[in-house]
Design an enzyme around this catalytic site. Structure first.
Site, PDB file in Angstrom:
ATOM      1  N   GLU A  35       0.814  -1.225   0.000  1.00 15.36           N
ATOM      2  CA  GLU A  35       0.000   0.000   0.000  1.00 15.36           C
ATOM      3  C   GLU A  35       0.844   1.270   0.000  1.00 15.36           C
ATOM      4  O   GLU A  35       0.376   2.324  -0.406  1.00 15.36           O
ATOM      5  CB  GLU A  35      -0.952   0.002   1.193  1.00 15.36           C
ATOM      6  CG  GLU A  35      -2.121  -0.957   0.982  1.00 15.36           C
ATOM      7  CD  GLU A  35      -2.870  -1.222   2.281  1.00 15.36           C
ATOM      8  OE1 GLU A  35      -3.247  -0.241   2.951  1.00 15.36           O
ATOM      9  OE2 GLU A  35      -3.057  -2.411   2.625  1.00 15.36           O
ATOM     10  N   GLY A  36       2.093   1.157   0.472  1.00 12.69           N
ATOM     11  CA  GLY A  36       2.992   2.296   0.395  1.00 12.69           C
ATOM     12  C   GLY A  36       3.222   2.680  -1.065  1.00 12.69           C
ATOM     13  O   GLY A  36       3.063   3.843  -1.454  1.00 12.69           O
ATOM     14  N   HIS A  37       3.554   1.672  -1.875  1.00 10.58           N
ATOM     15  CA  HIS A  37       3.722   1.929  -3.310  1.00 10.58           C
ATOM     16  C   HIS A  37       2.418   2.420  -3.934  1.00 10.58           C
ATOM     17  O   HIS A  37       2.416   3.328  -4.764  1.00 10.58           O
ATOM     18  CB  HIS A  37       4.165   0.660  -4.038  1.00 10.58           C
ATOM     19  CG  HIS A  37       5.465   0.094  -3.565  1.00 10.58           C
ATOM     20  ND1 HIS A  37       5.535  -0.999  -2.739  1.00 10.58           N
ATOM     21  CD2 HIS A  37       6.745   0.474  -3.788  1.00 10.58           C
ATOM     22  CE1 HIS A  37       6.799  -1.278  -2.489  1.00 10.58           C
ATOM     23  NE2 HIS A  37       7.561  -0.399  -3.102  1.00 10.58           N
ATOM     24  N   GLY A 147       9.040   7.279  -1.621  1.00  8.68           N
ATOM     25  CA  GLY A 147       8.467   7.210  -0.283  1.00  8.68           C
ATOM     26  C   GLY A 147       9.372   7.846   0.760  1.00  8.68           C
ATOM     27  O   GLY A 147      10.600   7.770   0.669  1.00  8.68           O
ATOM     28  N   VAL A 176       3.380   4.834   4.733  1.00  7.28           N
ATOM     29  CA  VAL A 176       2.102   4.151   4.953  1.00  7.28           C
ATOM     30  C   VAL A 176       2.351   3.024   5.946  1.00  7.28           C
ATOM     31  O   VAL A 176       3.350   2.296   5.831  1.00  7.28           O
ATOM     32  CB  VAL A 176       1.535   3.602   3.623  1.00  7.28           C
ATOM     33  CG1 VAL A 176       0.256   2.805   3.870  1.00  7.28           C
ATOM     34  CG2 VAL A 176       1.263   4.749   2.653  1.00  7.28           C
ATOM     35  N   ARG A 187       9.997  -6.025   2.679  1.00  9.87           N
ATOM     36  CA  ARG A 187      10.789  -6.928   3.521  1.00  9.87           C
ATOM     37  C   ARG A 187      10.002  -7.446   4.729  1.00  9.87           C
ATOM     38  O   ARG A 187      10.444  -8.390   5.383  1.00  9.87           O
ATOM     39  CB  ARG A 187      12.089  -6.247   3.967  1.00  9.87           C
ATOM     40  CG  ARG A 187      13.084  -6.059   2.829  1.00  9.87           C
ATOM     41  CD  ARG A 187      14.462  -5.628   3.308  1.00  9.87           C
ATOM     42  NE  ARG A 187      15.437  -5.661   2.223  1.00  9.87           N
ATOM     43  CZ  ARG A 187      15.825  -4.601   1.500  1.00  9.87           C
ATOM     44  NH1 ARG A 187      15.313  -3.409   1.744  1.00  9.87           N
ATOM     45  NH2 ARG A 187      16.718  -4.740   0.527  1.00  9.87           N
TER      46      ARG A 187
END
Lengths: 282, 282
Positions: A35-37, A147, A176, A187
């Protein structure tokens, strides 16, 4: 959405888009997207007409003994995430497409890469800067999104783009987190359930640090000590570094009297995780 | 023809040209232009619709004790030459426009820069690659033109552009010589009339070398010896280096069985001059 593997295909597609007057965004990733990406891609899609996501596990930013071979990959899952987040093109080259056997050129940002992850991972940021320069020249985006979780990387890329006059706006996007506070990371996939639980200590320790700063503490030494104590309370955690640095120059500071970056790297078992926050002094 | 001093002005002009669909050439120079530069500009004008000439004595490619401060400058003369040769824009920035006080980024081409001028001028090619990367990103040309007189520079820039995927064609142009054979160079300006006469020994010695190769000689050692003997016949000449290398990798060779670069650097008094030729084996 299209997926291509060659530089030529990217160039042809981007050129066609540019002829139509479309603005172009680049979101460089190593895949195994989370979800960060997705937040980067969504932001890019909201600010640009076309979004290119590169998915490339860049060998030259891994050191000997690091997790290049085991780095997780799942292009099918990544494709769905990209599509849902609003990407228009995935560029997923083979290593041989990106690096000629006789490649000799390196892009380095000195100074900014001496501490933090740069000190622990020699050559890492040269690898990052070199591949990002290549991606910039291949995609020729108007904006590129990174990010804030990789805070040093973001600072380094911003500096590189500025120093080398890349005609590209570099945009950092917030970390996120999972609901329990763990920063999203490809990771995290390495963690056993016991380790997953232990990994919460990163966010917890930074929260303690923030509380201390909120209470008015100005000593970087004390700040680091509080974070250290908290991290050491978790037996599965092994501290790689705890750093309190000037948010712009990334140089160590003693007194918190300007914007600072508080960054940690911690091994949970064999998995190295990072987290950070920026603190703007009042 | 317009002359501008800021990056913004270059960008605006080039962008306007690109909107019209014009192809753009860049000829990077350090000014004090001569017929060698004119030949690059003319070639660029014949192959592109718009030609940008940058005139910038790049401080970071000069080492300590080199001739940065005394490097000759004459913008008025340069402007006339550029105009006559068919340039459309001169970009002549101040040092402060090109380098922020806190610039930290370096572009390096390893390997290719170990020998020849790279060995004699540590950091020189990092300075060249860094400024050329910046100029590429500022001007965004379709093609860029460099002289073959700086043979190692041309090889290094070609490699850099290739390795970093700059979407720019790098074009090398033949050495232009005075009638008596001396390679044109801004540094010829430093020579007294006696030194100017002595400087002929560079071209003479290379001509001897060529004759030897034409006669079928394959030993690089003998080739170097012949050139050395000739250079040593001139009392005002002090050899900096004589190198016989693979024309592509610039690595030293023993037997002439592939295209080679024969390159020399020679001090005439205090002035360091270079010359070279490429020899394609039969």
């Amino acid at each position: 959405m299209k997926t291509v593997k060659t530089i030529l295909e990217v160039r042809n597609q981007v050129q066609a888009w540019k002829k139509e007057g479309y603005s172009i965004a680049l979101v460089p990733t190593m895949g195994y997207l989370h979800e960060g990406h997705a937040s980067l891609i969504k932001r890019a899609a909201s600010e640009n007409e076309k979004v290119v996501v590169s998915i490339f596990v860049n060998p030259i930013q891994f050191g000997p003994g690091e997790d290049l071979d085991s780095y997780p990959r799942d292009l099918d899952r990544d494709t769905i995430l990209c599509e849902n987040a609003g990407a228009n093109l995935i560029f997923t080259p083979e290593v041989s497409e990106m690096y000629y056997v006789d490649a000799l050129t390196t892009v380095s940002v000195n100074g900014l890469t001496n501490g933090l992850c740069g000190a622990k991972r020699p050559g890492h940021f040269d690898g990052v800067c070199t591949v990002v320069s290549k991606l910039f020249n291949i995609v020729l985006p108007d904006k590129a999104y990174f990010g804030e979780k990789d805070a040093q990387q973001l600072a380094v890329i911003k500096r590189m783009a500025h120093d080398l006059n890349f005609p590209i706006e570099i945009i950092g996007c917030p970390i996120v987190r999972e609901e329990d506070g763990l920063a999203k990371s490809s990771r995290n996939n390495y963690l056993s359930s016991k380790e997953r639980q232990a990994a919460l200590i990163l966010h917890k320790s930074l929260t303690k640090g923030k509380e201390l700063l909120s209470a008015g503490e100005k000593s970087a030494k004390l700040l680091k000590q509080i974070i250290k104590n908290e991290l050491e309370s978790e037996v599965l955690a092994k501290i790689d570094y705890i750093e309190v640095v000037d948010a712009l120059s990334l140089t160590t500071i003693d007194i918190v009297d300007k914007p600072i970056l508080v960054a940690i790297a911690v091994y949970i078992g064999k998995t190295r995780l990072i987290d950070n926050f920026i603190w703007e002094s009042k």
